[in-house]
Design a protein around this motif. Structure first.
Motif, PDB file in Angstrom:
ATOM      1  N   LEU A 146       0.884  -1.112   0.071  1.00 31.38           N
ATOM      2  CA  LEU A 146       0.085   0.097  -0.029  1.00 31.38           C
ATOM      3  C   LEU A 146       0.848   1.286   0.003  1.00 31.38           C
ATOM      4  N   LEU A 147       1.252   1.984  -1.044  1.00 25.39           N
ATOM      5  CA  LEU A 147       1.942   2.943  -1.321  1.00 25.39           C
ATOM      6  C   LEU A 147       1.399   4.296  -0.852  1.00 25.39           C
ATOM      7  N   VAL A 148       1.878   4.861   0.059  1.00 25.77           N
ATOM      8  CA  VAL A 148       1.410   6.184   0.531  1.00 25.77           C
ATOM      9  C   VAL A 148       2.421   7.184   0.159  1.00 25.77           C
ATOM     10  N   PRO A 149       2.149   8.353  -0.891  1.00 28.99           N
ATOM     11  CA  PRO A 149       3.110   9.245  -1.065  1.00 28.99           C
ATOM     12  C   PRO A 149       3.381  10.143  -0.243  1.00 28.99           C
ATOM     13  N   PHE A 150       3.222  10.055   1.021  1.00 26.35           N
ATOM     14  CA  PHE A 150       3.329  11.036   2.186  1.00 26.35           C
ATOM     15  C   PHE A 150       4.119  10.336   3.334  1.00 26.35           C
ATOM     16  N   PRO A 151       4.631  11.348   4.179  1.00 26.13           N
ATOM     17  CA  PRO A 151       5.339  10.688   5.530  1.00 26.13           C
ATOM     18  C   PRO A 151       4.486   9.842   6.354  1.00 26.13           C
ATOM     19  N   PRO A 152       4.812   8.996   7.309  1.00 29.25           N
ATOM     20  CA  PRO A 152       4.293   8.458   8.203  1.00 29.25           C
ATOM     21  C   PRO A 152       3.421   9.390   9.027  1.00 29.25           C
ATOM     22  N   GLY A 153       2.286   9.150   9.813  1.00 33.77           N
ATOM     23  CA  GLY A 153       1.705   9.846  10.690  1.00 33.77           C
ATOM     24  C   GLY A 153       0.482  10.725  10.298  1.00 33.77           C
ATOM     25  N   GLY A 154       0.341  10.962   8.984  1.00 34.45           N
ATOM     26  CA  GLY A 154      -0.756  11.819   8.657  1.00 34.45           C
ATOM     27  C   GLY A 154      -1.788  10.870   8.367  1.00 34.45           C
ATOM     28  N   SER A 155      -3.022  11.869   7.815  1.00 32.14           N
ATOM     29  CA  SER A 155      -4.192  11.124   7.801  1.00 32.14           C
ATOM     30  C   SER A 155      -4.154   9.965   6.652  1.00 32.14           C
ATOM     31  N   THR A 156      -3.471  10.355   5.648  1.00 29.49           N
ATOM     32  CA  THR A 156      -3.651   9.160   4.524  1.00 29.49           C
ATOM     33  C   THR A 156      -2.916   7.864   4.930  1.00 29.49           C
ATOM     34  N   ASP A 157      -1.795   8.182   5.801  1.00 30.33           N
ATOM     35  CA  ASP A 157      -0.789   6.964   6.261  1.00 30.33           C
ATOM     36  C   ASP A 157      -1.880   6.167   7.439  1.00 30.33           C
ATOM     37  N   LEU A 158      -2.687   7.097   8.007  1.00 32.85           N
ATOM     38  CA  LEU A 158      -3.596   6.385   9.120  1.00 32.85           C
ATOM     39  C   LEU A 158      -4.745   5.565   8.340  1.00 32.85           C
ATOM     40  N   ILE A 159      -5.233   6.036   7.250  1.00 36.92           N
ATOM     41  CA  ILE A 159      -6.245   5.237   6.350  1.00 36.92           C
ATOM     42  C   ILE A 159      -5.509   3.932   5.953  1.00 36.92           C
ATOM     43  N   ALA A 160      -4.356   4.005   5.493  1.00 34.99           N
ATOM     44  CA  ALA A 160      -3.742   2.874   4.725  1.00 34.99           C
ATOM     45  C   ALA A 160      -3.378   1.745   5.684  1.00 34.99           C
ATOM     46  N   ARG A 161      -2.926   2.203   6.940  1.00 33.84           N
ATOM     47  CA  ARG A 161      -2.508   1.342   7.897  1.00 33.84           C
ATOM     48  C   ARG A 161      -3.587   0.557   8.731  1.00 33.84           C
ATOM     49  N   THR A 162      -4.684   1.524   8.685  1.00 35.30           N
ATOM     50  CA  THR A 162      -6.016   0.945   9.343  1.00 35.30           C
ATOM     51  C   THR A 162      -6.677  -0.029   8.547  1.00 35.30           C
ATOM     52  N   VAL A 163      -6.853   0.322   7.169  1.00 36.47           N
ATOM     53  CA  VAL A 163      -7.415  -0.656   6.094  1.00 36.47           C
ATOM     54  C   VAL A 163      -6.473  -1.682   5.765  1.00 36.47           C
ATOM     55  N   GLY A 164      -5.174  -1.622   5.761  1.00 40.19           N
ATOM     56  CA  GLY A 164      -4.284  -2.645   5.575  1.00 40.19           C
ATOM     57  C   GLY A 164      -4.516  -3.704   6.532  1.00 40.19           C
ATOM     58  N   ALA A 165      -4.527  -3.549   7.851  1.00 41.52           N
ATOM     59  CA  ALA A 165      -4.731  -4.288   8.904  1.00 41.52           C
ATOM     60  C   ALA A 165      -5.843  -5.367   8.848  1.00 41.52           C
ATOM     61  N   LYS A 166      -6.907  -4.649   8.412  1.00 39.58           N
ATOM     62  CA  LYS A 166      -8.118  -5.585   7.977  1.00 39.58           C
ATOM     63  C   LYS A 166      -7.868  -6.570   6.787  1.00 39.58           C
ATOM     64  N   LEU A 167      -7.501  -5.801   5.741  1.00 43.67           N
ATOM     65  CA  LEU A 167      -7.183  -6.698   4.530  1.00 43.67           C
ATOM     66  C   LEU A 167      -6.212  -7.747   4.870  1.00 43.67           C
TER      67      LEU A 167
END
Length: 322
Positions: A32-53
């Protein structure tokens, strides 16, 4: 008849691998490639959804952060990945509909180089001022800006960000002028707003909510299509007569162009399930995120409309990345 049977057999040979895609995917780790640093809103969404996937499919879903140039560096990297479902771009609206208008040679065409999966969540911006500000309504802000062109200052997370462009859109829609003060991120912009160094900001609700709830900032309006359940007493811009200033910041999932349709649909269904999971959705709502989960077709149309909209705002406002 022999020719017909050969043609039919050839058709089956082409269709069979396509039908098998979803049955075998994922067979290896998915990025799940996030084009921003860790800790932001996009990173949060990626990691939250990624754990469920990961829990659903029993395969590894790894969030990889590739920041740079407003998200265009990582987005260009995602475009170059194989369209096999093993690299998925998770991004905010910036790289999809803003960055390509600001960054020369971004390295991708957002209208052609991706298959759109779903807009995961959206969140409104909030016009906020310091609690000690003399401005108590949007009308008072407008009256001041009309009488004092360019004197009122608006903080943003940086040139070309959602809060910057929302302010530009507001000025264009109301025929007023103010001064943009860019910062390197939403947090320092809010710090100076709290300190009284700037007058206002169209801050993302995730960034300013706690300060509004604590009484340190005053919310004058939200830019969403309806009132936020987190700020039910704050009117929308549309309610106040400014329908053109209906804006949301959003995070979404997309894939390099050419992902098999069955994998795309399988992934989209799992993402929507993850967002609506009873252990996930309430926490997202508490942060100001509204779950969207639209279809690939809806997202593709929405993305094209947003791309054209922000292109116009950027051109009229003569906005640059610097």
């Amino acid at each position: 008849m022999k020719k017909l049977l050969c043609t039919f057999a050839l058709g089956l040979a082409v269709v069979a691998p396509t039908l098998a895609h979803a049955d075998t995917w994922p067979s290896k780790p998915v990025t799940l490639l996030v084009p921003f640093p860790p800790g932001g809103s996009t990173d949060l969404i990626a990691r939250t959804v990624g754990a469920k996937l990961q829990a659903k499919f029993g395969a590894s879903f790894v969030t990889e952060n590739r920041p740079g140039a407003g998200g265009t560096v990582g987005t260009a990297q995602a475009k170059r990945a194989a369209p096999d479902g093993n690299t998925i771009l998770v991004s905010s609206l910036g790289p999809f509909v803003i960055g390509p208008h600001l960054v020369k040679e971004a390295g991708y065409d957002p209208l052609k180089d991706f298959d759109y999966i779903t807009v995961a969540v959206q969140a409104p911006n909030v016009l906020v001022v310091n609690a000690n500000s003399k401005f108590r309504s949007v009308q008072e802000v407008l009256d001041y800006q009309k009488a004092n062109p360019g004197k009122m200052t608006y903080a943003s997370a940086g040139n070309g960000t959602s809060d910057h462009l929302t302010a530009e859109l507001f000025w264009q829609e109301t025929g007023t002028q103010a001064t943009h003060v860019p910062y390197k991120g939403g947090a320092p912009a809010i710090v100076d707003l709290l300190g009284g160094q700037v007058d206002a900001s169209f801050s993302n609700i995730n960034t300013c909510l706690t300060h509004v709830q604590s009484g340190k900032l005053r919310a004058l309006a939200v830019t969403g299509p309806q009132r936020s359940p987190l700020l039910p007493d704050v009117p929308t811009m549309a309610e106040l007569g400014f329908k053109g200033v209906t804006v949301t910041s959003w995070q979404a999932f997309a894939a390099p162009k050419g992902i098999p349709t069955d994998i795309r649909d399988k992934l989209r269904g799992a993402i929507v399930d993850a967002l609506n999971d009873p252990t996930v959705k309430p926490k997202l709502l508490e942060l100001g995120f509204e779950v969207v989960g639209n279809t690939p077709e809806e997202f593709t149309k929405f993305q094209a409309n947003e791309f054209a909209r922000w292109k116009k705002v950027i051109e009229v406002g003569k906005i640059s990345a610097n």
